[in-house]
Design a protein around this motif. Sequence first.
Motif, short mmCIF file in Angstrom:
data_model
loop_
_atom_site.label_atom_id
_atom_site.label_comp_id
_atom_site.label_asym_id
_atom_site.label_seq_id
_atom_site.Cartn_x
_atom_site.Cartn_y
_atom_site.Cartn_z
N SER A 2 62.77 37.87 23.28
CA SER A 2 63.47 36.86 23.67
C SER A 2 62.47 35.97 24.23
N THR A 3 62.69 34.60 24.04
CA THR A 3 61.98 33.66 24.64
C THR A 3 61.62 33.84 26.05
N GLU A 4 62.26 34.54 26.93
CA GLU A 4 61.99 34.54 28.36
C GLU A 4 60.92 35.84 28.42
N ILE A 5 60.98 36.80 27.77
CA ILE A 5 59.72 37.78 27.52
C ILE A 5 58.64 37.16 26.97
N LEU A 6 58.60 36.20 26.04
CA LEU A 6 57.42 35.31 25.70
C LEU A 6 56.88 34.57 27.08
N ASP A 7 57.93 33.83 27.82
CA ASP A 7 57.39 33.14 28.87
C ASP A 7 56.77 34.15 30.04
N VAL A 8 57.05 35.19 30.29
CA VAL A 8 56.57 36.15 31.05
C VAL A 8 55.07 36.55 30.49
N ILE A 9 54.88 36.53 29.38
CA ILE A 9 53.65 36.99 28.80
C ILE A 9 52.67 35.85 28.90
N GLU A 10 53.17 34.58 28.58
CA GLU A 10 52.35 33.54 28.67
C GLU A 10 51.64 33.36 30.08
N ASN A 11 52.76 33.47 30.98
CA ASN A 11 52.36 33.57 32.44
C ASN A 11 51.29 34.38 32.90
N ALA A 12 51.53 35.66 32.47
CA ALA A 12 50.58 36.81 32.92
C ALA A 12 49.19 36.38 32.14
N LEU A 13 49.16 35.97 31.04
CA LEU A 13 47.75 35.34 30.38
C LEU A 13 47.25 34.39 31.10
N ARG A 14 48.22 33.48 31.43
CA ARG A 14 47.61 32.17 32.29
C ARG A 14 47.20 32.68 33.44
N SER A 15 47.62 33.50 34.27
CA SER A 15 47.23 33.99 35.56
C SER A 15 46.10 34.96 35.57
N LYS A 16 45.59 35.31 34.55
CA LYS A 16 44.59 36.19 34.22
C LYS A 16 43.34 35.26 33.59
N GLY A 17 43.70 34.04 33.44
CA GLY A 17 42.67 32.99 32.90
C GLY A 17 42.37 32.91 31.54
N TYR A 18 43.32 33.53 30.58
CA TYR A 18 43.04 34.12 29.18
C TYR A 18 43.36 32.86 28.23
N LEU A 19 44.20 32.03 28.91
CA LEU A 19 44.66 30.80 27.86
C LEU A 19 43.86 29.69 27.60
N VAL A 20 43.37 29.15 26.60
CA VAL A 20 42.60 28.03 26.46
C VAL A 20 42.75 27.05 27.31
N ASN A 21 43.85 26.46 27.54
CA ASN A 21 44.21 25.00 28.36
C ASN A 21 43.85 25.63 29.72
N GLU A 22 43.71 26.73 30.31
CA GLU A 22 43.51 27.15 31.44
C GLU A 22 41.89 27.04 31.70
N GLN A 23 41.00 26.96 30.78
CA GLN A 23 39.57 26.95 31.02
C GLN A 23 39.21 25.84 31.76
#
Length: 177
Positions: A156-177
């Motif tokens: 589901s898109t909800e699970i994708l949102d949870v994954i993306e938020n978890a990656l964001r919180s760990k600083g793994y997303l490009v736009n978070e650099q």
Amino acid sequence: MKKMLGEERRLQLLTQLKKSKTPITGTDLAKFANVSRQVIVNDMTLLKARNEPIIATSQGYLYMHPDQLSQTVERTIACFHSSEDAKDELLTIVDRGGTVKNVIVEHPIYGDITASIMVSNRYDVDKFVQRVQDTKASYLSELTGGTHLHVISAPSTEILDVIENALRSKGYLVNEQ
């Protein structure tokens, strides 16, 4: 054991892939058909050219059944991290119900380079990371200083949102650099 020939062999290989719920290595398929691994690589290329939904993963060849494709949603996520964080990144995704389908890097000469990963649980991640270590291979993201894309699928898109938020919180997303 007799060597399987041409079209008969490809039909038998396709049957084996369709029956399996997990990837089958090229080596195992070669033993089954009593041919070389290179013959298997060529057969898989021919089957894919016929629009058979076969993907080559880091664990082997996998037949993607139509019902598997329709039950998931996908998102491409831009990531950045060191090689040391690769395992944690993959675990962050699979622990929340995602499957990492591939990794994509933009090479200055070759353009986009895409490699299938297809990890969806901790066991798959451990095997993938172990293969990288055992072969002394580099992660593709090393070609781009850590920047890469992943296509991630989930129910589901909800699970994708949870994954993306978890990656964001760990600083793994490009736009978070």
